[in-house]
Design an enzyme around this catalytic site. Sequence first.
Site, PDB file in Angstrom:
ATOM      1  N   GLU A  37       0.881  -1.157   0.000  1.00 29.21           N
ATOM      2  CA  GLU A  37       0.000   0.000   0.000  1.00 29.21           C
ATOM      3  C   GLU A  37       0.928   1.219   0.000  1.00 29.21           C
ATOM      4  OE1 GLU A  37      -3.647   1.622   2.756  1.00 29.21           O
ATOM      5  OE2 GLU A  37      -2.864  -0.370   3.168  1.00 29.21           O
ATOM      6  N   ARG A 263       5.137 -13.393   9.476  1.00 31.91           N
ATOM      7  CA  ARG A 263       5.751 -12.097   9.248  1.00 31.91           C
ATOM      8  C   ARG A 263       7.038 -11.990  10.060  1.00 31.91           C
ATOM      9  NH1 ARG A 263       1.880  -8.234   8.910  1.00 31.91           N
ATOM     10  NH2 ARG A 263       3.289  -6.533   9.319  1.00 31.91           N
ATOM     11  N   LYS A 273       4.229   0.827   9.430  1.00 32.64           N
ATOM     12  CA  LYS A 273       4.393   2.078   8.698  1.00 32.64           C
ATOM     13  C   LYS A 273       3.758   3.240   9.451  1.00 32.64           C
ATOM     14  CE  LYS A 273       3.009   0.098   4.890  1.00 32.64           C
ATOM     15  NZ  LYS A 273       2.501  -0.152   3.525  1.00 32.64           N
TER      16      LYS A 273
HETATM   17  P1  ATP Z   1       2.535  -2.212   7.990  1.00 33.19           P
HETATM   18  O1  ATP Z   1       1.627  -2.858   8.981  1.00 33.19           O
HETATM   19  O2  ATP Z   1       3.934  -2.074   8.437  1.00 33.19           O
HETATM   20  O3  ATP Z   1       1.983  -0.952   7.434  1.00 33.19           O
HETATM   21  P2  ATP Z   1       1.478  -3.666   5.869  1.00 33.19           P
HETATM   22  O4  ATP Z   1       1.352  -5.139   5.896  1.00 33.19           O
HETATM   23  O5  ATP Z   1       0.262  -2.879   6.079  1.00 33.19           O
HETATM   24  O6  ATP Z   1       2.647  -3.252   6.829  1.00 33.19           O
HETATM   25  P3  ATP Z   1       1.651  -3.457   3.062  1.00 33.19           P
HETATM   26  O7  ATP Z   1       2.124  -2.328   2.247  1.00 33.19           O
HETATM   27  O8  ATP Z   1       0.209  -3.786   3.035  1.00 33.19           O
HETATM   28  O9  ATP Z   1       2.115  -3.170   4.545  1.00 33.19           O
HETATM   29  O10 ATP Z   1       2.521  -4.758   2.808  1.00 33.19           O
HETATM   30  C1  ATP Z   1       2.987  -5.198   1.567  1.00 33.19           C
HETATM   31  C2  ATP Z   1       3.377  -6.643   1.704  1.00 33.19           C
HETATM   32  O11 ATP Z   1       4.445  -6.791   2.634  1.00 33.19           O
HETATM   33  C3  ATP Z   1       2.228  -7.478   2.214  1.00 33.19           C
HETATM   34  O12 ATP Z   1       2.113  -8.633   1.383  1.00 33.19           O
HETATM   35  C4  ATP Z   1       2.605  -7.818   3.617  1.00 33.19           C
HETATM   36  O13 ATP Z   1       2.113  -9.056   3.998  1.00 33.19           O
HETATM   37  C5  ATP Z   1       4.129  -7.804   3.568  1.00 33.19           C
HETATM   38  N1  ATP Z   1       4.684  -7.484   4.889  1.00 33.19           N
HETATM   39  C6  ATP Z   1       4.455  -6.387   5.626  1.00 33.19           C
HETATM   40  N2  ATP Z   1       5.070  -6.456   6.819  1.00 33.19           N
HETATM   41  C7  ATP Z   1       5.738  -7.637   6.835  1.00 33.19           C
HETATM   42  C8  ATP Z   1       6.563  -8.304   7.791  1.00 33.19           C
HETATM   43  N3  ATP Z   1       6.842  -7.763   8.983  1.00 33.19           N
HETATM   44  N4  ATP Z   1       7.076  -9.513   7.455  1.00 33.19           N
HETATM   45  C9  ATP Z   1       6.804 -10.063   6.269  1.00 33.19           C
HETATM   46  N5  ATP Z   1       6.032  -9.489   5.326  1.00 33.19           N
HETATM   47  C10 ATP Z   1       5.485  -8.299   5.600  1.00 33.19           C
HETATM   48 MG    MG Z   2      -1.407  -2.613   4.992  1.00 23.99          MG
END
Ligand code: ATP
Ligand code: MG
Length: 557
Positions: A37, A263, A273
């Site tokens: 995102e 994760r 983020k």
């Molecule tokens: P955040 O909670 O930090 O904002 P998010 O999952 O909302 O992270 P996205 O931009 O939606 O962030 O994530 C893009 C991809 O990265 C998704 O497929 C997500 O599953 C993966 N991802 C995010 N954080 C992790 C993590 N700590 N370990 C492994 N994969 C991750």
């Molecule tokens: Mg997200």
Amino acid sequence: MSDTNEKVMANNFIHNFIDEDLENGVYKEVYTRFPPEPNGYLHVGHAKSICLNFGTAIKYGGKCNLRYDDTNPVKEDTEYVDAIEDDIKWLGFQWTEQLWASDYFETMYDAAVELIKKGLAFVDDLSADEIREYRGTLKEPGKESPYRNRSIEENMTLFNEMREGKYADGEKVLRAKIDMASPNINMRDPVIYRIVHASHHNTGDKWCIYPMYDFAHPIEDAIEGISHSLCTMEFEDHRPLYDWVLEKVGFWPNPPRQIEFARLNLTNTVMSKRYLKALVDDGSVVGWDDPRMPTIAGLRRRGYTPEAIRDFCDRVGIAKANSMVDIGLLEYCVRDDLQNKVESRNVIEDPIKVIITNYPENQTEMVTVENNKNVPEMGERQIPFSRELYVDGADFMEVPAKKYFRLFPGNEVRFKGAYFITCNEVVKNDDGSIKELLCTYDPETKSGEGFDGRKVKGTIHFVDAATAVPVTIRNYGYLMIEDENGENVLNPESLVEKQGFAEPSLAEAEPGERFQFFRHGYYYADPKDHKGGVAGGDGPLVFNRIVDLKSGYKPGN
Ligand code: ATP
Ligand code: MG
């Protein structure tokens, strides 16, 4: 697709599933995607997902898309989009296609209409609170909405009116009609469209209804012909809905397969983020690329290499069980990558002046030191030695502790590459602080070879005072530490800046160069601040500590 690193992907359980699918002819080619995102910079958790998705595509000779998951009508920040692309490329990967989920809104709308026509979706007038109340709990089934049995025609009319903007935010939603008694709460008539009167960066005001993630994501994957949709464990319970959406909409004969993995969680690190953005916004850090940040941009500016981060992701591995990874492993990986790659330099972080009283005034000689003690082929260099030198505060103790073998009054040590030196007297300032150390050298011991075979226990480094160049040294600690309740809190000492002295050759270091500072750690000439961020520039010399030299951490197997 990059071929930088075949080894980026050790075999893992996901690859076993993929092997099965390929053997059974379920998919002809492996097609993955990385779906951020665009609402912040990528962090090291994302790096794990990037290495997995791109690494898997490379391993199978397949494809991997970069898809921005922009189904929320928030303002796009081109800063984030640019940063995401830079980070992925810097890690060594190249996407097959770069796509936006918002380009699929029309297809998503058609898919919703298809569900309505099949009697599998209905417009609900319950409020968000009521929907929550009706949902039930893990122990108790939910209750059906009184609007659940609206006719297909009525649902079509209402959903069209939702699209046309007839209703306010929250006044109505579109829900899938599945099973309010399902043991899986995600299957209890989940909301699939909501009304949001907000401009979208891509589609402007064309839409005032937006699809929910669980409805949009499978459709995004299916439209792109993704074979394996790899996501983190919290989506495991959403997989039945992922499969339901694609099966019931029925537009895609060979839908993708969702597979979940754990994760990445790191000690001393918050990976969200939203939280990281708050640190940027409130000025706790200098920006998303502050070298203390766990963002890829931060690690890059700190001086981490893409090789080290890929190696780290590989060593962490892919599993289903959530676990906490020791940040020591990340540090181990960068030390391991740099130890045979970078040259050593003499830098004094807490200078103490040394006068070699029996060395001639106005004389300088060059002594030889190795560039990297592990790699003789990296050669040697010459550094000046003269009557006035600096040594490091950590290398002198007026009253030596037990087993302290470095400089103290009466002790003889080796000055690395030069002579045996004995400290004879400590000269103090009026305030009691050390002004200088009066020492003598043994001219017969050049290059540290005691002519009479006598041994000294300590070897310390020095720089020549007359030719030393001033350097700014930024020693970073963890951004987060645990307080007494085990909660992560900001570390007030996450940056300790020092003014030190370096051997003259360090003046030639350009922004982005890495060195080992002898005895101190691995350092990176800051790409923005060192020499004003310009090769050959004349700003101050500024170095970030990438990692110290401690190697207490031993990776498991
Ligand atoms: P955040 O909670 O930090 O904002 P998010 O999952 O909302 O992270 P996205 O931009 O939606 O962030 O994530 C893009 C991809 O990265 C998704 O497929 C997500 O599953 C993966 N991802 C995010 N954080 C992790 C993590 N700590 N370990 C492994 N994969 C991750
Ligand atoms: Mg997200």
